[in-house]
Write a protein that holds these residues in place. Structure first.
Motif: not given
Length: 468
Positions: A11-12, A209-216, A249-252
């Protein structure tokens, strides 16, 4: 028995912001830290204006959320200081008192927004999501289109990465090969070398590349929220869980999860992370359902991972799981030929940011930069160039615009011998010489006599003559 279900896109899909919270109320700091961290941001806190200024010196906050009333410095005054140091820094001021006058003054000085307590957390989250999207759009605008073919020969950049050295070109070749794979990767490099940019480039050049990149930032995960941040949680799963939370993991999902400073992740959380990586599913806190995810994991560390294992900062089994593809990023001092190219790149970006017209570097400025060891690596170079652009405004940056460019003339070392006043008589000179030597010898007559080249009896007689 737990049911398994596939999860759709998150969702985010928000990239983390570096946020500094400034408030003298411990409860407010804790609440904001918990919420912002749960939303995926990297958060630091400060309890005063002085602490905030010290914090931004080591934590380059993109966003500052500050109370207007602080014990040592008003929020509006702090705003002015923070904006001078970095004009593009976003400052959100909050207060329990809805003062129109204060709000107008805050806006005049550059505040991005003025919020009143109790905070509307939904509105705050939307505001931060917008800031993150705007930042990512600016970053992508500076780089070639994702996946656009790049000829490594005769070019000085790959996406957001800039350089001209053989080391950098080797890195680019490695990045392109790693991008073609979907295996986990481990990036090793000192702080400030651009490990996150390397991870972003791998993501942008790859099939995700079309998916999210989520840095933690694994070092910034607050205690008590580790399970929730990793796995997500259901509404009411624990005290304060007023809404369902989406885990990293859901975010990414469908993209890349970047775990920075993996060697600083709490050991207990490392075991859970390993289990999630092995199983490919997460079970949110408070739920009986397992959610399958599709994520590529890239980790990074500024430490030698094997040494971290030996020191028990990193689980060996997790290292073996992450270290499938290794990417080493050299420090800037080992590729000094990149300094002019990177500096010119940052001059261009700083000109846009500060509406300046700096055209380049003078020979003395370039020599000063090339001779510097850059313990902070590319991040330090970026800050130095931005500072120089702000001071120079136009023309070329010279050595005087750099903090180490024109070293102060060294003062002559204080004399180590005994200095005699001008015009002193021989008798006075003898007295000064003997008494000063005795003092330097700690009133040890035997040692003083040895230094003077006389026997102790002669020294005693001289002292009697002097009335000592």
């Amino acid at each position: 028995m737990a049911q398994r279900a596939k999860v759709g896109p998150p969702l985010i899909s928000m990239a983390a912001l570096r946020i500094l919270v400034v408030d003298d109320e411990p409860a407010m700091r804790e609440v904001l830290h918990a919420r912002l961290s749960q939303w995926g941001h990297e958060v630091r806190t400060a309890d005063s204006g002085a602490a905030a200024r010290a914090a931004v010196a080591v934590f380059d906050a993109e966003v500052v959320i500050s109370d207007v009333v602080l014990p040592d410095l008003g929020g509006v005054e702090l705003l002015h200081t923070l904006k001078v140091e970095r004009p593009d820094r976003v400052v959100l001021l909050i207060t329990a008192y809805g003062s129109i006058g204060t709000a107008v003054e805050a806006m005049r000085r550059g505040a991005a927004d003025f919020l009143t307590k109790p905070l509307d957390y939904t509105a705050l989250r939307e505001r931060l999501d917008l800031l993150a999207r705007e930042r990512d759009e600016r970053t992508r605008a500076e780089a070639p289109a994702a996946g656009e073919p790049v000829d490594l020969r005769g070019t000085d950049r790959l996406g957001p990465l800039v350089g001209a050295s053989a080391s950098q070109r080797h890195l680019w070749e490695l990045i392109r090969r790693v991008a073609e794979s979907d295996a986990t990767a481990l990036i090793i490099g000192e702080s400030g070398t651009g490990k996150e940019l390397v991870a972003r480039t791998i993501h942008d050049l790859g099939p995700r590349r079309k998916g999210p990149f989520v840095p933690v930032n694994a070092a910034a995960i607050p205690e008590g929220l580790t399970d929730s941040l990793l796995l997500g949680h259901t509404k009411g799963a624990f005290t304060g869980a007023t809404d369902a939370g989406v885990g990293m993991f859901q975010l990414a999902h469908g993209g890349t999860l970047f775990l920075d400073e993996i060697t600083e992740m709490p050991i207990g959380l490392q075991a859970k992370l390993l289990r999630v990586l092995e199983d490919g599913v997460v079970r949110p806190v408070g739920s009986t359902r397992e959610l399958r995810f599709d994520v590529r994991v890239i980790a990074a560390s500024n430490r030698d991972p094997m040494q971290a294992v030996e020191e028990r900062h990193l689980r060996a089994d997790l290292l073996f799981r992450l270290d499938v593809l290794r990417v080493n990023v050299d420090p800037l001092r080992q590729r000094r030929e990149d300094i002019p190219v990177i500096a010119r790149h940052f001059i261009g970006l700083s000109n846009q940011r500060h509406n300046a017209r700096v055209t380049g570097l003078s020979d003395d400025a370039l020599a000063a930069l090339s001779a510097h060891d850059f313990p902070g690596n590319v991040r330090e170079l970026r800050n130095l160039v931005e500072r120089a652009v702000v001071f120079a405004r136009e023309g070329v940056i010279s050595a005087r615009h750099l903090p180490f460019g024109e070293p102060e003339p060294q003062k002559p070392a204080p004399p180590t011998g005994i200095v005699l006043p001008e015009g002193v008589t021989s008798a006075e000179a003898e007295r000064i010489l003997i008494l000063e030597t005795l003092r330097r010898a700690g009133n040890n007559k035997a040692e003083a006599a040895r230094r003077l080249g006389i026997d102790v009896k002669t020294l005693r007689n001289k002292l009697k003559t002097f009335g000592v």
